[in-house]
Design a protein around this motif. Structure first.
Motif, mmCIF file in Angstrom:
data_model
loop_
_atom_site.group_PDB
_atom_site.id
_atom_site.type_symbol
_atom_site.label_atom_id
_atom_site.label_comp_id
_atom_site.label_asym_id
_atom_site.label_seq_id
_atom_site.Cartn_x
_atom_site.Cartn_y
_atom_site.Cartn_z
ATOM 1 N N PRO A 55 0.996 -1.230 -0.014
ATOM 2 C CA PRO A 55 0.173 0.199 0.020
ATOM 3 C C PRO A 55 0.780 1.470 -0.010
ATOM 4 N N GLU A 56 2.138 1.247 0.234
ATOM 5 C CA GLU A 56 3.118 2.343 0.301
ATOM 6 C C GLU A 56 3.113 2.802 -1.155
ATOM 7 N N TRP A 57 2.915 1.952 -2.060
ATOM 8 C CA TRP A 57 2.707 2.071 -3.478
ATOM 9 C C TRP A 57 1.415 2.827 -3.938
ATOM 10 N N LEU A 58 1.091 3.997 -3.956
ATOM 11 C CA LEU A 58 -0.316 4.608 -4.034
ATOM 12 C C LEU A 58 -0.642 4.337 -5.491
ATOM 13 N N ALA A 59 -1.942 3.732 -5.749
ATOM 14 C CA ALA A 59 -2.481 3.809 -7.391
ATOM 15 C C ALA A 59 -2.749 5.039 -7.373
ATOM 16 N N HIS A 60 -1.971 5.605 -8.282
ATOM 17 C CA HIS A 60 -1.956 7.098 -8.241
ATOM 18 C C HIS A 60 -2.652 7.781 -9.394
ATOM 19 N N ARG A 61 -2.585 7.020 -10.384
ATOM 20 C CA ARG A 61 -3.114 7.419 -11.758
ATOM 21 C C ARG A 61 -3.916 6.058 -12.514
ATOM 22 N N TYR A 62 -4.892 6.548 -13.417
ATOM 23 C CA TYR A 62 -5.150 5.534 -14.482
ATOM 24 C C TYR A 62 -5.235 5.791 -15.810
ATOM 25 N N ASP A 63 -4.699 5.329 -16.600
ATOM 26 C CA ASP A 63 -4.405 5.607 -18.275
ATOM 27 C C ASP A 63 -5.411 4.730 -18.989
ATOM 28 N N ALA A 64 -6.521 5.369 -19.054
ATOM 29 C CA ALA A 64 -7.609 4.722 -20.085
ATOM 30 C C ALA A 64 -7.117 4.364 -21.251
ATOM 31 N N VAL A 65 -6.183 5.096 -22.097
ATOM 32 C CA VAL A 65 -5.890 4.816 -23.339
ATOM 33 C C VAL A 65 -4.921 3.414 -23.385
ATOM 34 N N ASP A 110 -4.905 1.349 -20.706
ATOM 35 C CA ASP A 110 -5.494 0.393 -19.599
ATOM 36 C C ASP A 110 -4.521 0.036 -18.778
ATOM 37 N N ARG A 111 -3.730 1.115 -18.048
ATOM 38 C CA ARG A 111 -2.644 1.109 -17.166
ATOM 39 C C ARG A 111 -3.090 1.917 -16.003
ATOM 40 N N PHE A 112 -2.372 1.395 -14.590
ATOM 41 C CA PHE A 112 -2.420 2.004 -13.404
ATOM 42 C C PHE A 112 -1.062 2.124 -13.442
ATOM 43 N N GLN A 113 -0.636 3.752 -12.616
ATOM 44 C CA GLN A 113 0.505 4.229 -12.581
ATOM 45 C C GLN A 113 0.540 4.457 -10.777
ATOM 46 N N PHE A 114 1.719 3.977 -10.514
ATOM 47 C CA PHE A 114 1.971 3.635 -9.019
ATOM 48 C C PHE A 114 3.040 4.557 -8.666
ATOM 49 N N VAL A 115 2.921 5.130 -7.497
ATOM 50 C CA VAL A 115 4.025 6.001 -6.899
ATOM 51 C C VAL A 115 4.174 5.770 -5.599
ATOM 52 N N ARG A 116 5.398 5.757 -4.861
ATOM 53 C CA ARG A 116 5.799 5.154 -3.445
ATOM 54 C C ARG A 116 5.396 6.369 -2.717
ATOM 55 N N VAL A 117 4.440 6.424 -1.517
ATOM 56 C CA VAL A 117 4.488 7.422 -0.768
ATOM 57 C C VAL A 117 4.124 7.012 0.561
ATOM 58 N N PRO A 118 5.303 7.118 1.435
ATOM 59 C CA PRO A 118 5.259 6.464 2.690
ATOM 60 C C PRO A 118 4.236 6.940 3.709
ATOM 61 N N ARG A 119 3.759 6.557 4.738
ATOM 62 C CA ARG A 119 2.504 7.053 5.516
ATOM 63 C C ARG A 119 3.102 8.556 6.040
ATOM 64 N N GLU A 120 4.398 8.756 6.334
ATOM 65 C CA GLU A 120 4.871 9.929 6.906
ATOM 66 C C GLU A 120 4.677 11.155 5.803
ATOM 67 N N GLN A 121 4.824 10.626 4.561
ATOM 68 C CA GLN A 121 4.530 11.798 3.464
ATOM 69 C C GLN A 121 3.066 12.118 3.312
ATOM 70 N N HIS A 122 2.325 11.012 3.422
ATOM 71 C CA HIS A 122 0.695 11.335 3.399
ATOM 72 C C HIS A 122 0.340 12.424 4.506
ATOM 73 N N ARG A 123 1.202 12.258 5.646
ATOM 74 C CA ARG A 123 0.585 13.220 6.687
ATOM 75 C C ARG A 123 1.407 14.513 6.358
ATOM 76 N N ALA A 124 2.224 14.802 5.573
ATOM 77 C CA ALA A 124 3.009 16.143 5.547
ATOM 78 C C ALA A 124 2.334 17.038 4.371
ATOM 79 N N ILE A 125 1.276 16.250 3.371
ATOM 80 C CA ILE A 125 0.911 17.025 2.318
ATOM 81 C C ILE A 125 -0.662 17.007 2.436
ATOM 82 N N PRO A 126 -1.151 18.218 1.673
ATOM 83 C CA PRO A 126 -2.797 18.168 1.897
ATOM 84 C C PRO A 126 -3.364 17.192 0.973
#
Length: 340
Positions: free
Chosen positions: A11-21, A23-39
């Motif tokens: 789950p640290e790899w956030l399912a960040h975007r969906y590319d419909a063309v 048909d792919r998901f883009q994952f970005v690593r976001v540790p829990r501490e980073q979630h807490r630091a950004i709005p």
């Protein structure tokens, strides 16, 4: 790639975007501490989004771990929703996701169309499964979508009978004052919101063409508020006990009561001591957007200054909006209140 290395298993790899063309998901690593630091979970707050890990939809889903219990905070903007999702982020209890862009991508995909509704529903369901991967055993996942995602709320609730939601909003005057005091940015933002909500059929008030062009920015804001209020009332009627409603003024006036009631509604194991700790912690004492010190008194002063500066416009539009609400049978106070 070994199955253990697949980011859809972590789950640290956030399912960040969906590319419909593609048909792919883009994952970005976001540790829990980073979630807490950004709005918000947007590209501008996630430097790693420039080089995401891309997986075809089938490959991502094949390796994904089972989802956690899912809860939603749907909101109508400028109502302390970012504060609230951060308040519920407590290890062992729940993880909060603030405005994941993947859901916005699905809205945009629908708008670009044409696309079959069944396919959108399938990808939405699968995307929610990826967002709901549990961070720790026993934790729920609380998603606060962007309010641009609100048109998908009936589907998001309908496809998962076990989910529950809070519908959070600001009182009409507060919403109008927030738009006004944000200057040009706020006025441009609410006009963009108007275009997107109107495309979804949420802003049917009998106004067309020149009538709409004659409206001020704050009148446009009032239409957006009324449209979202009407949708929230419909959701409360459709989904019954799975829905509770709350306004930002009540949240800030009674934070401990609101958290206790929400924990019960969301079936989160928060003790009274934990709630007191949260209310005294950064979620309620820091600006959820900037991270700077920002107490309840600061919020109240900011609100009052905005209303005072734009009092004439906000008050007159408020009267106009209340008459529209009466004409179209839109309740200014929502049913199913979280707090008695």
């Amino acid at each position: 790639m070994a199955e253990a290395d697949n980011p859809s298993r972590n789950p640290e790899w956030l399912a960040h975007r969906y590319d419909a063309v593609g048909d792919r998901f883009q994952f970005v690593r976001v540790p829990r501490e980073q979630h807490r630091a950004i709005p918000f979970l947007t590209d501008e707050n996630l430097p790693a989004a420039k080089s995401p890990f891309v997986l075809g939809r089938a490959a991502a889903l094949a390796a994904a771990i089972p989802p956690a219990p899912l809860r939603y905070i749907f909101h109508s903007a400028f109502c302390c929703s970012t504060l609230l999702v951060r308040a519920l982020d407590r290890e062992g209890v729940a993880m909060g996701l603030s405005e994941p862009v993947l859901l916005n991508d699905i809205v945009g995909w629908r708008h670009r169309g044409p696309v079959e509704g069944a396919r959108v529903a399938m990808v939405l369901d699968q995307g929610l499964n990826l967002l709901a991967r549990p961070w720790q055993p026993g934790e729920a996942v609380v998603i606060k979508p962007s309010n641009l995602v609100n048109p998908l709320a009936p589907a998001m609730l309908g496809m998962r009978p076990e989910t529950r939601a809070l519908l959070l909003h600001a009182p009409l005057e507060d919403f109008l004052g927030s738009i006004a005091r944000k200057g040009l940015w706020g006025r441009l933002w609410v006009r963009d919101l108007f275009v997107k909500l109107r495309r979804e059929g949420l802003l049917e008030f009998g106004l067309q063409g020149d009538e709409l062009l004659k409206l001020t920015d704050i009148q446009i804001a009032a239409l957006c508020w009324l449209g979202q209020q009407r949708q929230f009332a419909a959701l409360a009627g459709q989904f019954g006990d799975r829905i509770r409603t709350l306004d930002s003024e009540q949240l800030m006036a009674r934070p401990a009561d609101a958290l206790a009631a929400l924990a019960a509604h969301f079936t989160l194991a928060l003790s009274a001591a934990q709630i007191d700790e949260i209310v005294g912690g950064p979620a309620f004492t820091r600006n959820s957007k900037t991270g700077g010190s920002f107490t309840a008194d600061d919020r109240r002063a900011d609100r009052e200054l905005g209303l005072k500066t734009h009092a004439d416009e906000v008050q007159k539009v408020g009267i106009w909006a209340a008459e529209l609400a009466r004409t179209h049978a839109i309740a200014l106070e929502l049913p199913a209140p979280l707090l008695g």
